[in-house]
Design an enzyme around this catalytic site. Structure first.
Site, short mmCIF file in Angstrom:
data_model
loop_
_atom_site.label_atom_id
_atom_site.label_comp_id
_atom_site.label_asym_id
_atom_site.label_seq_id
_atom_site.Cartn_x
_atom_site.Cartn_y
_atom_site.Cartn_z
N HIS A 1 0.78 -1.19 0.12
CA HIS A 1 -0.01 -0.01 -0.17
C HIS A 1 0.75 1.32 -0.10
O HIS A 1 1.91 1.13 0.82
CB HIS A 1 -0.78 0.13 1.34
CG HIS A 1 -1.96 1.02 1.06
ND1 HIS A 1 -2.02 2.31 1.35
CD2 HIS A 1 -3.46 0.64 0.75
CE1 HIS A 1 -3.11 3.05 1.20
NE2 HIS A 1 -3.87 1.94 0.72
N ASP B 1 -7.87 -4.63 -0.42
CA ASP B 1 -8.34 -4.83 -1.61
C ASP B 1 -8.15 -6.09 -1.83
O ASP B 1 -9.24 -6.71 -2.75
CB ASP B 1 -7.63 -3.95 -2.58
CG ASP B 1 -7.94 -2.37 -2.51
OD1 ASP B 1 -9.10 -1.96 -2.39
OD2 ASP B 1 -6.94 -1.52 -2.21
#
Length: 435
Positions: free
Chosen positions: A313, A370
């Site tokens: 991320h 995600d």
């Protein structure tokens, strides 16, 4: 607020200026450089605004190095375990968790505002049958300003609050209508007797002959719990691309519906809200469990274009705290559905291999939210092209909270970033006369 200063020296001119360092309650100090051009005749260059604070905010705090996410000071782990999504939405908007009466009133108002005008419902008839649900969402949300134009005085706090609550209430209805139009099913009206997540699922999946949820036939509450959890985890994430877009649009004085529509458009990109869809596309490319080692090797090869989507991320340099929470729920949902979808088995194999691989461990490339959210949505029966729409439903609470915070400030200067110009210098037009 300013305790220390930062000395900046222009080596070309020898001029140096001290700028105040603003201290935050949590996180790094921020240098106040709004007078930099006036003082030293130069701008800052920060592509992607990775080191620039564009505003002050009391809503969300992220410590990416230590994997910390706080909503109004509360750790995301505690909110995810003990709260409903509407409680978290209230917290983001108002700064404090609601008491029992406040939550009851808030839920009632959201339910009351879930219905959409019949003329607005007919808007969907104008979209082609295979229009992407996000395209419909952008258009219909933006058109809300045509239905509530008499209540768009952004200087009136009461009207601002109504507009914010209205969007949280209507977003699931518009989202479900977008889906049903895309599959040719009739519109399902919202119900006052259902919770936020139950109501959305009912509007999505009910058939004309049978409600998806009623007293005798109801969805597994573990699925409702999973959806509630996903909505909480996606409710806000500081100054991300879509939230910054909402603030950018709001700085012009645009109406709140237009601002949120702009946020939805920004969310649509595969690098932002479409990332969980990209995870499933990646799994489809890998194809089978036997291919996982080969693709893990490809992901480690800098010369290979393949990337392991859903890992790492931009903000978190540690494990994404939302992924830690959602991982357990992901496994619970997969176990509950007892699905034979090979993608689920493949996803678990990719997770297992990556978590044991020294390359990913060393670079701290752990699964992010995600990676798991797309798998859960698919297990719940949510179509892939609705994944980003699901994100938008949840993130609306964050968008309107930032909009409310921004509108409550004494002054709101229009956002106007500068640039590093690298084009041609001034030149004259060559005029050729016909002889």
């Amino acid at each position: 607020m300013a305790n220390n200063t930062l000395l900046i020296k222009h080596t070309g001119t020898g001029k140096q200026v001290e700028y105040p360092l603003l201290k935050s309650t949590l996180g790094a100090e921020t240098v106040e450089i709004r007078n930099l051009y006036k003082d030293l005749g130069c701008f800052t260059h920060d592509p992607g605004f990775v080191a620039t604070a564009s505003c002050t905010s009391k809503i969300t705090y992220i410590d990416g190095d230590n994997g910390i996410l706080l909503y109004r000071g509360y750790p995301i782990e505690q909110l995810a375990e003990h709260c409903e999504f509407t409680e978290v939405a209230y917290l983001l908007m108002h700064g404090e968790l609601p008491n029992e009466r406040e939550l009851q009133d808030f839920n009632l108002e959201i339910s009351d505002r879930a219905i959409i005008h019949e003329s607005l419902r007919k808007f969907f008839d104008g979209f082609h049958y295979d229009a992407h649900p996000m395209a419909m969402l952008v258009g219909v949300v933006g058109s809300l300003s045509a239905f509530y134009h008499s209540e768009m005085n952004i200087k009136d706090p009461a009207q601002r609050l109504r507009a914010a609550t209205r969007m949280i209430g209507k977003m699931p209805t518009i989202a479900a209508a977008s889906y049903r139009h895309s599959v040719g099913r009739p519109f399902v009206y919202p119900r006052m007797d259902l919770s936020y997540c139950e109501n959305f699922l009912n509007m999505m999946f009910s058939r004309s002959s049978q409600n998806y949820i009623d007293q005798d036939h109801y969805i597994d509450q573990d699925f409702v719990k999973a959806l509630n959890l996903l909505f909480i985890l996606h409710a806000d994430h500081e100054q991300n691309a879509s939230t910054s877009t909402v603030r950018l649009a709001a700085s012009t004085g645009a109406n709140p519906y237009a601002c949120v529509a702009a946020g939805i458009a920004a969310l649509w990109g595969p690098a932002h809200g479409g990332a969980n869809e990209a995870v499933l596309n990646m799994l489809a490319e890998i194809g089978s469990v036997e291919n996982v080692p080969k693709y893990i090797a490809k992901a480690k090869d800098h010369e290979d274009p393949f990337r392991l989507m859903g890992f790492g991320h931009r903000v978190y340099k540690n494990f994404d705290p939302r992924a830690t929470i959602i991982r357990k729920t992901c496994h619970e949902v997969l176990s509950k559905t007892q699905t034979n979808d090979p993608l689920f088995e493949l996803a678990l194999a990719v997770e297992e291999h990556a978590l044991k691989d020294e390359y990913f461990i060393e670079k701290k490339l752990y699964p992010n939210v995600d990676f798991y959210s797309g798998i859960i949505y698919k297990a719940l029966g949510i179509p892939v092209d609705m994944f980003t729409v699901m994100f938008a439903i949840a993130r609306t609470s964050g968008w309107v909270s930032h909009w409310l915070e921004m509108m409550d400030e004494p002054t709101t200067p229009i956002s106007r970033p500068r640039q590093l110009y690298v084009g041609p210098t001034q030149r004259d037009l060559a005029i050729i006369k016909n002889l």
